[in-house]
Design a protein around this motif. Sequence first.
Motif, PDB file in Angstrom:
ATOM      1  N   TYR A  66      42.348  49.395  48.560  1.00  0.00           N
ATOM      2  CA  TYR A  66      43.039  50.460  48.559  1.00  0.00           C
ATOM      3  C   TYR A  66      44.288  50.432  47.493  1.00  0.00           C
ATOM      4  N   THR A  67      44.842  49.269  47.385  1.00  0.00           N
ATOM      5  CA  THR A  67      46.139  49.231  46.413  1.00  0.00           C
ATOM      6  C   THR A  67      45.538  49.529  45.110  1.00  0.00           C
ATOM      7  N   ARG A  68      44.338  49.180  44.656  1.00  0.00           N
ATOM      8  CA  ARG A  68      44.027  49.505  43.083  1.00  0.00           C
ATOM      9  C   ARG A  68      43.517  50.914  43.150  1.00  0.00           C
ATOM     10  N   ALA A  69      43.158  51.579  44.434  1.00  0.00           N
ATOM     11  CA  ALA A  69      42.650  53.007  44.344  1.00  0.00           C
ATOM     12  C   ALA A  69      43.956  53.757  44.198  1.00  0.00           C
ATOM     13  N   VAL A  70      44.987  53.324  44.966  1.00  0.00           N
ATOM     14  CA  VAL A  70      46.400  53.910  44.887  1.00  0.00           C
ATOM     15  C   VAL A  70      46.770  53.968  43.600  1.00  0.00           C
TER      16      VAL A  70
END
Length: 93
Positions: A8-12
Amino acid sequence: MARGSSAYTRAVGGIAFTTGLGAAYFVASVIHAGTVAWAMAFSATYYGPEAARWADSGWLAVLGLVVFFAVKGLVSALLAAVGLRLVSRSLRP
């Protein structure tokens, strides 16, 4: 990104980076077109006519960086808030 960051952090981060690039490309050029005359006059007045030649591209670079980092930060914060809101709703009994 940190090595142990979540998907999720990488996607954000990826979405924020891409949005920032797009905004810098489109928005900075619009702001630049409206303010370049002022930037060139300012640099010619305070730094001399030779500095005014560089004011055009320098001002575009400054605007591009400001727009990129502002949009990237805004999108990151917005997506993180939305993600936290969704998680908190799903954990509610």
